[in-house]
Design a protein around this motif. Sequence first.
Motif, mmCIF file in Angstrom:
data_model
loop_
_atom_site.group_PDB
_atom_site.id
_atom_site.type_symbol
_atom_site.label_atom_id
_atom_site.label_comp_id
_atom_site.label_asym_id
_atom_site.label_seq_id
_atom_site.Cartn_x
_atom_site.Cartn_y
_atom_site.Cartn_z
ATOM 1 N N ASP A 110 0.833 -1.205 0.000
ATOM 2 C CA ASP A 110 0.000 0.000 0.000
ATOM 3 C C ASP A 110 0.867 1.255 0.000
ATOM 4 N N ALA A 111 1.986 1.218 0.731
ATOM 5 C CA ALA A 111 2.903 2.365 0.734
ATOM 6 C C ALA A 111 3.498 2.587 -0.652
ATOM 7 N N TRP A 112 3.791 1.505 -1.359
ATOM 8 C CA TRP A 112 4.274 1.619 -2.744
ATOM 9 C C TRP A 112 3.219 2.278 -3.628
ATOM 10 N N ARG A 113 1.930 1.893 -3.456
ATOM 11 C CA ARG A 113 0.843 2.510 -4.219
ATOM 12 C C ARG A 113 0.709 3.988 -3.902
ATOM 13 N N LEU A 114 0.823 4.340 -2.597
ATOM 14 C CA LEU A 114 0.699 5.743 -2.197
ATOM 15 C C LEU A 114 1.840 6.593 -2.764
ATOM 16 N N GLY A 115 2.947 5.955 -3.070
ATOM 17 C CA GLY A 115 4.072 6.676 -3.660
ATOM 18 C C GLY A 115 3.876 7.005 -5.122
ATOM 19 N N GLN A 116 2.739 6.607 -5.723
ATOM 20 C CA GLN A 116 2.390 6.898 -7.118
ATOM 21 C C GLN A 116 3.537 6.539 -8.080
ATOM 22 N N PRO A 117 3.880 5.273 -8.159
ATOM 23 C CA PRO A 117 5.034 4.867 -8.975
ATOM 24 C C PRO A 117 4.872 5.170 -10.467
ATOM 25 N N LEU A 118 3.630 5.231 -10.956
ATOM 26 C CA LEU A 118 3.440 5.470 -12.384
ATOM 27 C C LEU A 118 3.787 6.897 -12.790
ATOM 28 N N THR A 119 3.881 7.800 -11.816
ATOM 29 C CA THR A 119 4.247 9.190 -12.128
ATOM 30 C C THR A 119 5.754 9.403 -12.103
ATOM 31 N N LEU A 120 6.506 8.358 -11.755
ATOM 32 C CA LEU A 120 7.962 8.491 -11.634
ATOM 33 C C LEU A 120 8.649 8.125 -12.939
ATOM 34 N N GLN A 121 9.871 8.598 -13.071
ATOM 35 C CA GLN A 121 10.684 8.212 -14.210
ATOM 36 C C GLN A 121 11.019 6.726 -14.128
ATOM 37 N N ARG A 122 11.402 6.168 -15.254
ATOM 38 C CA ARG A 122 11.623 4.727 -15.331
ATOM 39 C C ARG A 122 12.658 4.242 -14.306
ATOM 40 N N GLN A 123 13.791 4.971 -14.210
ATOM 41 C CA GLN A 123 14.830 4.526 -13.278
ATOM 42 C C GLN A 123 14.355 4.616 -11.834
ATOM 43 N N HIS A 124 13.530 5.636 -11.562
ATOM 44 C CA HIS A 124 12.989 5.774 -10.208
ATOM 45 C C HIS A 124 11.973 4.673 -9.905
ATOM 46 N N ARG A 125 11.144 4.328 -10.908
ATOM 47 C CA ARG A 125 10.175 3.241 -10.709
ATOM 48 C C ARG A 125 10.893 1.933 -10.410
ATOM 49 N N LEU A 126 11.950 1.675 -11.158
ATOM 50 C CA LEU A 126 12.711 0.446 -10.911
ATOM 51 C C LEU A 126 13.336 0.447 -9.513
ATOM 52 N N ALA A 127 13.859 1.587 -9.099
ATOM 53 C CA ALA A 127 14.456 1.688 -7.772
ATOM 54 C C ALA A 127 13.417 1.476 -6.678
ATOM 55 N N ILE A 128 12.226 2.058 -6.863
ATOM 56 C CA ILE A 128 11.160 1.911 -5.868
ATOM 57 C C ILE A 128 10.704 0.457 -5.767
ATOM 58 N N VAL A 129 10.577 -0.183 -6.923
ATOM 59 C CA VAL A 129 10.199 -1.603 -6.907
ATOM 60 C C VAL A 129 11.249 -2.420 -6.161
ATOM 61 N N GLY A 130 12.529 -2.119 -6.387
ATOM 62 C CA GLY A 130 13.602 -2.842 -5.699
ATOM 63 C C GLY A 130 13.583 -2.618 -4.203
ATOM 64 N N VAL A 131 13.440 -1.365 -3.791
ATOM 65 C CA VAL A 131 13.408 -1.051 -2.351
ATOM 66 C C VAL A 131 12.205 -1.704 -1.688
ATOM 67 N N ASN A 132 11.046 -1.568 -2.318
ATOM 68 C CA ASN A 132 9.833 -2.141 -1.739
ATOM 69 C C ASN A 132 9.929 -3.666 -1.653
ATOM 70 N N GLY A 133 10.428 -4.284 -2.720
ATOM 71 C CA GLY A 133 10.554 -5.745 -2.696
ATOM 72 C C GLY A 133 11.520 -6.216 -1.624
ATOM 73 N N PHE A 134 12.656 -5.515 -1.500
ATOM 74 C CA PHE A 134 13.637 -5.904 -0.490
ATOM 75 C C PHE A 134 13.042 -5.804 0.913
ATOM 76 N N LEU A 135 12.414 -4.651 1.222
ATOM 77 C CA LEU A 135 11.838 -4.463 2.559
ATOM 78 C C LEU A 135 10.698 -5.440 2.821
ATOM 79 N N CYS A 136 9.843 -5.599 1.848
ATOM 80 C CA CYS A 136 8.684 -6.466 2.013
ATOM 81 C C CYS A 136 9.095 -7.913 2.256
ATOM 82 N N PHE A 137 9.960 -8.428 1.395
ATOM 83 C CA PHE A 137 10.357 -9.827 1.526
ATOM 84 C C PHE A 137 11.275 -10.054 2.731
ATOM 85 N N SER A 138 12.086 -9.075 3.084
ATOM 86 C CA SER A 138 12.958 -9.223 4.254
ATOM 87 C C SER A 138 12.133 -9.307 5.532
ATOM 88 N N VAL A 139 11.217 -8.371 5.720
ATOM 89 C CA VAL A 139 10.405 -8.343 6.935
ATOM 90 C C VAL A 139 9.471 -9.548 6.995
#
Length: 510
Positions: A110-139
């Motif tokens: 939900d936090a990833w959705r609130l960050g509005q990833p579709l409005t970000l540049q491609r490199q930023h979207r990829l970075a957000i997906v990586g950060v979110n996936g790392f935190l989500c799967f780690s926790v």
Amino acid sequence: MPPATPSGSHQMRFTTLDRAQRVRFRRAVTLMLMTFVLPGSAQLVSGNRRVGRIAMRTWIALVVVAVVALASSYVWHGVAFWAGTNTTLLQVLRLGLMALAIGWAYLFIDAWRLGQPLTLQRQHRLAIVGVNGFLCFSVAGALLFGAHVVGVQRDFMISMFGNGAAVDASHGRYNVLLMGGDSGAGRWGLRPDSMTVASIDAETGKAVLISLPRNMQNFPFVEGSVMAKQFPDGFDVEGMYLNGLSTWALDHADLFKGSKSPGVDATVMGVEGITGLDINYWAMVNLEGFKDLVDAVGGVELNVRQPIPVGLPFEKTFHYIDPGKRTLNGHDTLWFARAREGSDDYSRMARQKCVMSAMLQQVSPQVALRNFEQIAGASSAMVSTDIPRGEVDRFVELALKAKSQKIATLSLVPPMINTAHPDIALVQEKVAAAIARAEGQKPTPDTAEAAPAEEAPAADAPTEDTASAPATTPAAPVTPSQAPAVTGGSVGSLAQGYAANQSEDLGAVC
């Protein structure tokens, strides 16, 4: 000032968009970090506040419970031991961890959705997906692994311990009969290879290990027991020894109506008749499975005083354990405890006690936690016991207290005791004196002397040392300085007695 050129206007618009992209990217990362540090805070700031309030209240409640539990466990260790052995609480904790993992993963998404990833540049979207996936799967992964460990502990408690009623301490002590039996289809534990009563002070944890030789004969049973009615004059069956009680009882199981383990019951009756102690609980150790437990804790360090054979000479893996301080794996530790070459039954008993002492002293809580799953698996396959689940926390606490204290030992063996015709009054006097010394009491003067009768050969394991050595020397505790000789890897000899069999500090003589 002249108006801006078209190219300058384009550059300004690009700079403004770039800055906005960076702001949105930082905001998206911040929302995820907020979810990691304080679940629900991202929703309170930018999303569904109702979801955020529920998440934050739940998190705060869990933190408060955890802090209270840790503080209580620090002040009173019994809280942690109870929590770790209560199967109902373990199931609640397991399900709670699984629910927490799912809920936290939802908050990250939900936090990833609130960050509005579709409005970000491609490199930023990829970075957000990586950060979110790392935190989500780690926790979520850590919480699910915790749920798995809790499930392993619960299964361990259920598989090893029953729901029987707790037994009160006898005269302030818990007396637990520890038996070691060979594995094998249809015969696991039928003939105990070793029998030791661990008499443990119910308050201090001070322990006395009282070992009984498997070749003892002509001994009485506790009054009123099934075996006492069958053998009112003692167990005098020709060619039968203490370690044969289990086999005899299984051959006459109809005498033990309602018993799940008639062989163990008969052995307990014999041990109680010999020692005069009330046996509260028993535990049967599968000696083959013992190897897995030693391996699970990373081996055990032992003081090897003489070369000890491992395996049989015709085996390809046959070798000797060299003298010195050695860290042995499970296979070699088992052979250290049971090797017969150059040994008699009583030197083997001394080595077995040294293994018990080393395991108690060297297996720390940190090692147990680090190798918990392997230890639980090995223990489930290794031990059968009638200790109820409700008493496990008590014995864990007593075991930790025992680690910091000297372990006293007494073995009812020659030259002190004639195993063919034991003086039961002398045996019970020695047992009472050993326990009195462990409790800091001054025992009554010892007036009885060991009977210098001829010794019968040991059952299953006759050796020249056992059969021919004299049994006339009066019994006395032995220390390495008094008996520098080493026999069968143990300090002492059959004629003098073995240091580890009669000691006020087992660790010092091993």
